[in-house]
Design a protein around this motif. Sequence first.
Motif, mmCIF file in Angstrom:
data_model
loop_
_atom_site.group_PDB
_atom_site.id
_atom_site.type_symbol
_atom_site.label_atom_id
_atom_site.label_comp_id
_atom_site.label_asym_id
_atom_site.label_seq_id
_atom_site.Cartn_x
_atom_site.Cartn_y
_atom_site.Cartn_z
ATOM 1 N N GLU A 359 19.747 -1.602 17.826
ATOM 2 C CA GLU A 359 19.381 -0.682 18.903
ATOM 3 C C GLU A 359 18.674 -1.390 20.058
ATOM 4 O O GLU A 359 17.817 -2.260 19.848
ATOM 5 C CB GLU A 359 18.465 0.415 18.343
ATOM 6 N N PHE A 363 15.448 1.954 23.971
ATOM 7 C CA PHE A 363 15.862 3.156 23.251
ATOM 8 C C PHE A 363 15.004 3.340 21.997
ATOM 9 O O PHE A 363 14.633 4.463 21.645
ATOM 10 C CB PHE A 363 17.340 3.061 22.852
ATOM 11 N N ARG A 367 12.692 6.493 21.231
ATOM 12 C CA ARG A 367 12.961 7.274 20.022
ATOM 13 C C ARG A 367 11.712 7.358 19.154
ATOM 14 O O ARG A 367 11.436 8.399 18.548
ATOM 15 C CB ARG A 367 14.111 6.625 19.244
ATOM 16 N N GLU A 370 9.387 9.759 20.807
ATOM 17 C CA GLU A 370 9.913 11.122 20.714
ATOM 18 C C GLU A 370 9.257 11.894 19.566
ATOM 19 O O GLU A 370 9.040 13.114 19.656
ATOM 20 C CB GLU A 370 11.430 11.042 20.500
ATOM 21 N N ALA A 407 20.662 7.014 31.610
ATOM 22 C CA ALA A 407 20.924 7.057 30.169
ATOM 23 C C ALA A 407 19.957 8.011 29.465
ATOM 24 O O ALA A 407 20.360 8.789 28.587
ATOM 25 C CB ALA A 407 20.814 5.646 29.581
ATOM 26 N N MET A 408 18.677 7.967 29.852
ATOM 27 C CA MET A 408 17.680 8.837 29.229
ATOM 28 C C MET A 408 17.898 10.304 29.616
ATOM 29 O O MET A 408 17.732 11.210 28.787
ATOM 30 C CB MET A 408 16.271 8.393 29.643
ATOM 31 N N GLN A 410 20.704 11.685 30.296
ATOM 32 C CA GLN A 410 21.869 12.175 29.548
ATOM 33 C C GLN A 410 21.531 12.397 28.077
ATOM 34 O O GLN A 410 21.929 13.391 27.485
ATOM 35 C CB GLN A 410 23.015 11.166 29.682
ATOM 36 N N ARG A 411 20.758 11.468 27.490
ATOM 37 C CA ARG A 411 20.446 11.571 26.069
ATOM 38 C C ARG A 411 19.567 12.776 25.758
ATOM 39 O O ARG A 411 19.753 13.440 24.726
ATOM 40 C CB ARG A 411 19.767 10.285 25.602
ATOM 41 N N TYR A 412 18.611 13.068 26.645
ATOM 42 C CA TYR A 412 17.648 14.133 26.375
ATOM 43 C C TYR A 412 17.885 15.388 27.215
ATOM 44 O O TYR A 412 17.020 16.261 27.285
ATOM 45 C CB TYR A 412 16.223 13.603 26.582
#
Length: 599
Positions: A359, A363, A367, A370, A407-408, A410-412
């Motif tokens: 990873e 990220f 994570r 999170e 990217a963040m 889109q991910r969250y």
Amino acid sequence: MRYSDDIIEEVRSGNDIVDVVSTYVHLQKKGSSYFGLCPFHNEKSPSFSVSPGKQIFYCFGCGAGGNVITFLMKYENYSFQEALRALADRAGIRLPEIEYSAEMKKREERRLQLLAVNKEAATYYYRMLRSPKGQTGLAYFRKRELSEETMKRFGLGYADGSGSDLTNHLRGCGFADDVIAEAGVASFDEKRGLHDKFWNRVIFPIQDISHRVIGFGGRVMGDAKPKYLNSPETPVFDKSRNLYGLHLAKQSRKGYFILCEGYMDVIAMHQAGFPEAVASLGTSFTEGQAALLKRYVNTVILSYDSDTAGVTAALRGIRILKSAGLTGKVLNLKPYKDPDEFMKALGREEFQKRLDEAENCFFFEIRTMEGEYDLKDPAGRTAFSRALARKLCEFEEEVERENYLRAMAQRYFIDTSALRKLVTSYAGAGGEGAAVIQPKPRPRQASGRKPSEDASLQPQRLLLTWLADYPEAYGQVRKYLSAEDFSEGLYRQAAEKFLSALEEGKAGAASVISCFAQESEQQEAARLFNTRVRGLATREECEKAFHDALYAVKKSSYERMTAQENAGPQTLTQMISGKRALEELARAKFTLPAGLQET
């Protein structure tokens, strides 16, 4: 000590580069050069060339290049002095003795004594493991499923339960008590006197990159504390600047290292076919160890335990890697705690798959962060978004920051514009997030495109490559060409050395590289003599290309001269003569040797 240029050249010329490189790389002849797979980056098609005529190597894939000294420095990670000594030994050349001051001589002698003690201690522990007294240690290693070959490769040993066996053995070998104590293999107290530091422990010898034993780690057999005991700091052992297994891992050529927590993790990985594994030495990962890793690779995969302590260590390691300019990734070992457990349960192929899916460090950080927020609750999502924005402020480069921001988002499932505004607000406020540094705008060409490399450099490289390939052509161009025609800095220094060698009737491409101390300079110097011109089918086309390169170099030189401000009478005279020389050169014809091949 810096050896003279004559000594350096004697050693370099005494070692044919094809002979030396072929001991490390499988080479096949193709035309006038030899080609193989580059040892400095992963590739499937050979782009690594070695020229016996020029006595230099160059990779057309990654740009690595230099002479035989450079190659040994880069492959073995030797210093210039170490590479020179190795090549001198190979060629049977005796180098001048280094003159030490009395203090330096005393310090060096002491250092050699400490290394000798460690070597003898490692041999003692190794033999003890394989003796009747070492059955407890041998049973432990066999329970961990280590093969005889693996135990031998790592020099594993055992310290039995007696208090002074090793100390007495070292005394019998002629070592003084103060040397034994300073080496860290024995301790002293009033009750027991000088006695063994390690007992009832399996022993892991720690070697430096030159395969010299510099210290030891020991794991206790039983429940005594501490579980692991390591050698203290000594004049030959600095824990913060060495890594366990690096002497073997540096030969893996994978392009990355796997950074583990313990000795057994490293050993298990090597046995399973992952020789790129290393570990810190009973301490937290340090800046010095990161700098050491950077000498070999650009990427480090963190393989720490999956428990809370392992996650904390990984987060700290990420910061250190980033500070050192290394790319970091994090290995997911779940549901297992460490690499050894994982490997035994799921096997090598699954471990390789996890490596391939390691990873991105950022990220991983997000994570991990999170888990501190309730993302099902609007207030929790808002707090998380704010924390995320502050983390994004750490990226100074605009393009990198924007890529991670998208990217963040889109991910969250965060609105990209809203997140960008939040990042901007924290950056502008200062204090809560690192300031976002906008890159300075670069000058643009009239077309609006960013300028690439100075256009005048390509003909300079082409011309030097032609002359290195066909030095006999120099006689035809010498009246037109001088070192001052090349750009200031490395190009001019290289040209001055090279043209001087040609004047003496020598092919001096390899000797030019020895003039530069930095690896990056040596690489760029090698590039000067390995610039290709493709698509030249006939001798006439080659001669025209050669002529065009020379004319372009002279024309650029003339333009630099005429661009000078406040030109005096002498400069004006040079301008006039320079213009005449250009006109003469435009009409000139050059003949190159028969049997030319594409450069």
